[in-house]
Design an enzyme around this catalytic site. Structure first.
Site, PDB file in Angstrom:
ATOM      1  N   GLU A  29       4.568  -2.459  -2.581  1.00  0.00           N
ATOM      2  CA  GLU A  29       4.549  -2.819  -1.160  1.00  0.00           C
ATOM      3  C   GLU A  29       5.040  -4.249  -0.994  1.00  0.00           C
ATOM      4  OE1 GLU A  29       0.794  -2.392   0.776  1.00  0.00           O
ATOM      5  OE2 GLU A  29       0.386  -0.410  -0.082  1.00  0.00           O
ATOM      6  N   GLU A  82      -4.217   1.179  -3.403  1.00  0.00           N
ATOM      7  CA  GLU A  82      -4.962  -0.039  -3.715  1.00  0.00           C
ATOM      8  C   GLU A  82      -6.406   0.260  -4.123  1.00  0.00           C
ATOM      9  OE1 GLU A  82      -4.392  -2.365  -0.179  1.00  0.00           O
ATOM     10  OE2 GLU A  82      -2.430  -3.082  -0.824  1.00  0.00           O
TER      11      GLU A  82
END
Length: 937
Positions: A550, A465
């Site tokens: 995810e 991220e």
């Protein structure tokens, strides 16, 4: 001649807190070596391992993963770094002859250290993910014990833990090149020593004057994979003071059967290495014709060849050797033009990614080959094909990759950057990543050299991220650029051999939400991470982008695990508080909250899925109903993604596969290695060929992820009610599924029929028409819209008759069982000859085992119906512990149901505990059999 090779130093280590040791390193390794004793500050050490692992072994601390015990252990933020600065000491013997050289190797230390060997000091520089090699040739005692002492210092910036925890604590750990999860996350408690220790392999290696360093193996393919070339480059170092004339040989062998090996290639080249010099030698490409290729799980065999490199020095003999299992395979990765998701191809074939996220095997770095073998085999058993090594965890170890090679799991390896810690968390910190960018790049390059020869390694990713700082990202893009062949295979004019690149064979992606992952632009567009309605996974509105790195949900283990990891006050189930809007909020006890429990409700969005089965009475009831939800939740997640294969999605990775501690969220098996029902829901949904019900459209679908067309097949759909009736049965014939396609077959019409039951069971079978062999079997329990599963509560009282037979084989300590369970009840058939005939076909395909099997158990019962949600478990009959389970156990399937007349066989394998004399006991429990019964032992 003393044999060349490597010797592990993995036993007989001692440890002591540095502040309690009066001697320095020179004294410890000359005049004052430590010893154990009642007055000694020294204790037996765990190496490889961490300080906490050593303290736990010596019962100097409680188990940090049990209950709230971690709260009683001193955190490094409170004690200071000296408290977790430890000495480690051992002795070893190593004889050598003239012109032999000895190196002391540390594969990883966290975080910095000074090493003393027989009074001689060497400083090991900082960094958790780098190897250290020390030439100790001239300081060894050839005829007596050599003394080795290492003082290990924690990370420079261990940080503090905010009162409310947080993602990576206060983020200070991000200033170092180290694992970031150690400051705690929303799925793990803080690791009090920040993983300080000699956490990976220590060894002594003996060579002749020339040693082999970090060979790089690369394969290229031509003529539709018929012509294959192996490219090899290696560093060769001459330790001697004279010019070395060397013969360097590569041998490629493959195992045929019964341990017989075939030598495919034996090739030698001569090189000259100057005195005290080091050269890079590239072999001419080695040709193989139609070698067996390596394929990921579900696509083919994981064929591995053995590549052996040896160097012989004129006037000396064999000087060094290096061996690596190697798989011939080509991996390609591009952004798909249809979905916008990242598309992977293996050996020219697209692979639909269904996998999950991985942190590490154990939060205290108690890593072992056997644990890795179990972890990775579990992933293969779930029919997964990719594991993502998350950026806040480890650069995984070669043993991890070895078993990924064996079981066919592709690996996405991230470097040590996370959005939470490196510039995007709350509060914002470390926007420029670690303080020492050169150290980060040194660790990254060394990691690449350590892992690059594994066929399972699929791609490098800059961070989780987040992307690395600009200079690091630029350097990684340059270092990990693709060789021209892997950009344009038809291009024959290469600038250099592929094996001279640092990697050059697999892509580097700058971050987990960039370039084909999530929205591709780095916006927070992964997730969600909580309970969902199962049908929502199939809806077009659920997730917008082509590849989700995810997506997570619940992860409650079985009741036995809760009792094993918590004291009695942790056995209280959550309170269910109903709000004015009708939604229920779960309020867990403090221990569950500490262990990061995820509720089975989302007030305002999702009604409590456990209460769909009725209010749980106690811990056992709660955990059993949680397993029902687990199975449905994760099967629906993967079936929903598979339903849109290539039309909307190229892949999905579940957050996450397992927990590196005793956490209560996002896991297919718990930290004790007992599988939850979600494990088998995933196993069902991710099988290469799969029949499924689209829970949003109510259409039956066939998912074919293989490269072979599926024809001459049919689907049998049967509905069973709670009284043992079969009100619906239909055969969908002449079904065909092209390779790599999803086929919509027909609408499932029972819910629209006259007077459908509120709760019912659906069994789907995909079968070959010719031999009636079942390709895919999928069992659902369903309710009509607006209803729930509370009618299953009285169904528990149904007494379903069973017959269990077993064959068993004992190989050493390992048991191999094949157990067949037969639901001997008869269905209540309607007075309809056509329906009766069709049901006869159904029962004829159940594969009832022949009577030659040993009958272990006959369970009497007079009720017809489905034997619902049955589960095997294996137990130690000799232990006095409350938890009698033997773990791990590999089951071919579990949490299964049988319709009337149906029979299924299961393979079960496990190793009996050391010293166990009595036979272990295999138990079978189920919704209709709450107390269970013994089926073996």
């Amino acid at each position: 001649m003393v044999e060349i090779g490597k010797t592990l130093l993995d036993s007989s280590w001692l440890a002591a807190r540095s502040t309690e040791v009066n001697e320095d390193g020179k004294q410890l390794t000359t005049t004052n070596p430590p010893s154990l004793g009642s007055q000694s500050k020294w204790m037996e050490a765990v190496v490889p391992g961490t300080v906490l692992g050593t303290l736990l072994k010596n019962k100097a601390i409680p188990d940090p993963f049990y209950g709230l015990e971690n709260e009683t252990i001193t955190d490094i933020a409170d004690s200071g770094r000296d408290y977790y600065t430890f000495w480690f000491f051992t002795t070893f013997q190593c004889k050598r002859l003239l012109n032999q050289y000895v190196h002391l190797n540390f594969r990883a230390i966290n975080y910095s250290a000074e090493v003393y060997v027989n009074g001689h000091k060497t400083v090991l520089h900082k960094g958790m993910f780098r190897r250290h090699t020390l030439d100790v040739t001239d300081i060894l005692h050839p005829e007596k014990n050599n003394l080795l002492a290492v003082i290990v210092h924690p990370p420079d910036h261990p940080g503090t833990i905010p009162p409310k925890g947080g993602q990576g604590g206060d983020h200070e750990i991000g200033k170092d090149v180290a694992a970031q999860y150690v400051q705690g996350w929303d799925w793990i408690c803080p690791i009090r020593d920040r993983n300080t220790g000699i956490w990976d392999e220590v060894s002594i290696s003996v060579t002749g004057p020339v040693r082999i360093i970090d060979p790089h193996l690369v394969s290229t393919f031509f003529d539709n994979y018929k012509r294959v070339y192996l490219h090899v480059t290696t560093e060769l170092e001459n330790k001697s003071t004279w010019k070395a004339h060397c013969s360097v040989t590569i041998q490629i062998t493959t195992e045929l059967e019964n341990g017989v090996c075939l030598v495919e290639i034996l090739h030698t080249e001569n090189v000259i290495i100057p005195a005290r010099g080091q050269i890079q030698h590239t072999f001419k490409p080695l040709f193989l014709y139609k070698p067996e290729l390596w394929w990921p799980n579900g696509m083919g065999k994981q064929t591995l060849y053995e590549v052996l490199i040896t160097v012989v020095v004129k006037g000396f003999g064999e000087s060094d050797s290096w061996m690596q299992p190697f798989g011939f395979r080509k991996i390609e990765s591009v952004i798909d033009s249809v979905t916008g998701g990242r598309l992977f191809k293996i050996n020219g074939e697209p692979i639909f990614i269904r996998g999950g996220n991985w942190i590490l095997s154990d939060g205290l770095l108690r890593l072992s080959k056997e644990r890795y073998r179990t972890d990775i085999k579990f992933h293969a058993d779930m029919n997964m094909n990719m594991i993502r090594c998350w950026g806040g965890g480890l650069a995984e170890r070669p043993e991890f990759y070895h078993f990924c090679d064996i079981y066919g799991l592709l690996v996405w390896q991230e470097f040590w950057i996370t959005g939470d810690v490196d510039g995007r968390g709350v509060p914002v910190s470390n926007p420029n990543g670690p303080l020492d960018h050169d150290l980060f790049l040194l660790c990254a390059r060394d990691t690449v050299k350590l892992l690059r020869n594994h066929p399972s390694l699929a791609l490098w990713v800059g961070g989780n991220e987040q992307v690395p700082p600009k200079d690091i990202n630029k350097a990684l893009k340059q270092d990990l650029r693709l060789h021209p062949y892997f950009k344009t295979p038809s291009l024959s004019d290469w600038d250099s051999d592929p094996s001279v690149y640092l990697d050059g064979t697999r892509v580097y992606v700058q971050g987990s939400m960039w370039d084909g992952f999530a929205d591709g632009k780095g916006n927070f567009s992964d997730g969600p991470y909580e309970i969902q309605y199962p049908e929502d996974f199939f809806k077009d509105t659920f997730y917008k982008f082509g590849f989700n790195p995810e997506v997570g949900s619940v992860g409650m283990p079985v009741a036995d695990t809760i009792r094993a990891i918590m004291p009695r006050e942790g056995w209280e189930i959550p309170l269910f508080k109903k709000g004015a809007d009708g939604f229920v909020k779960e309020v867990p006890n403090r221990m569950w909250e500490y262990h990061k429990y995820i509720p089975y409700s989302k007030p305002g969005k999702v009604h409590d899925q456990i209460l769909m089965y009725g209010a749980p009475r106690d811990l056992d009831d709660f955990c059993l109903k949680a397993q029902l939800v687990n199975y449905i939740q994760y099967r629906a997640l993967l079936e929903g993604w598979s339903s849109r294969m290539w039309t909307k999605y190229t892949g999905v990775l579940i957050w996450k596969n397992q927990n590196p501690w005793t956490g209560l969220r996002g896991q297919f098996y718990d930290h004790l290695l007992d599988q939850t029902a979600s494990f088998y829901g995933c196993r069902s949904a991710a099988e290469p060929v799969h029949v499924q019900l689209n829970l949003a459209s109510n259409f039956i679908e066939v998912v074919n992820t293989t490269s072979k067309k599926l024809s001459d097949v049919e689907i049998e759909a049967s509905v069973w009610d709670l009284d043992g009736n079969c009100p619906y049965y239909k055969v969908f014939s002449q079904v065909s599924a092209p390779p790599k396609k999803v086929v919509t077959v027909s609408e499932f019409m029972y819910p629209r029929s006259e007077n459908p039951k509120h709760v019912y069971f659906l069994l789907l079978k995909l079968c070959h028409v010719s031999d009636k062999k079942v390709i895919s079997r999928n069992f659902y329990w369903l309710h009509l819209p607006g209803k729930d599963y509370t009618l299953l509560e009285p169904y528990r009282k149904k007494q379903i008759p069973l017959k269990i037979t077993c064959d068993s084989v004992l190989v050493g300590p390992k048991f191999e069982l094949e157990i067949t369970v037969h639901n001997t009840s008869r269905a209540n058939l309607a007075n309809n000859s056509l329906q009766e005939g069709l049901l006869h076909r159904l029962f004829s395909r159940c594969g009832v085992t022949a009577d030659s099997n040993r009958v272990l158990k006959v369970v009497k019962g007079s009720d017809p119906g489905v034997a619902f949600f049955l589960r095997f478990s294996v137990h130690n009959t000799e232990t006095e512990k409350q938890d009698t389970r033997i773990l791990p156990v590999h089951y071919s399937d579990n949490y299964f149901s049988l319709v009337p007349g149906e029979s299924l066989s299961f393979k079960i394998s496990f190793a009996a505990p050391t010293g166990m004399k009595k036979s272990p006991r295999v138990m079978l429990q189920g919704w209709n059999f709450p107390h269970g019964f013994t089926v073996f032992g």
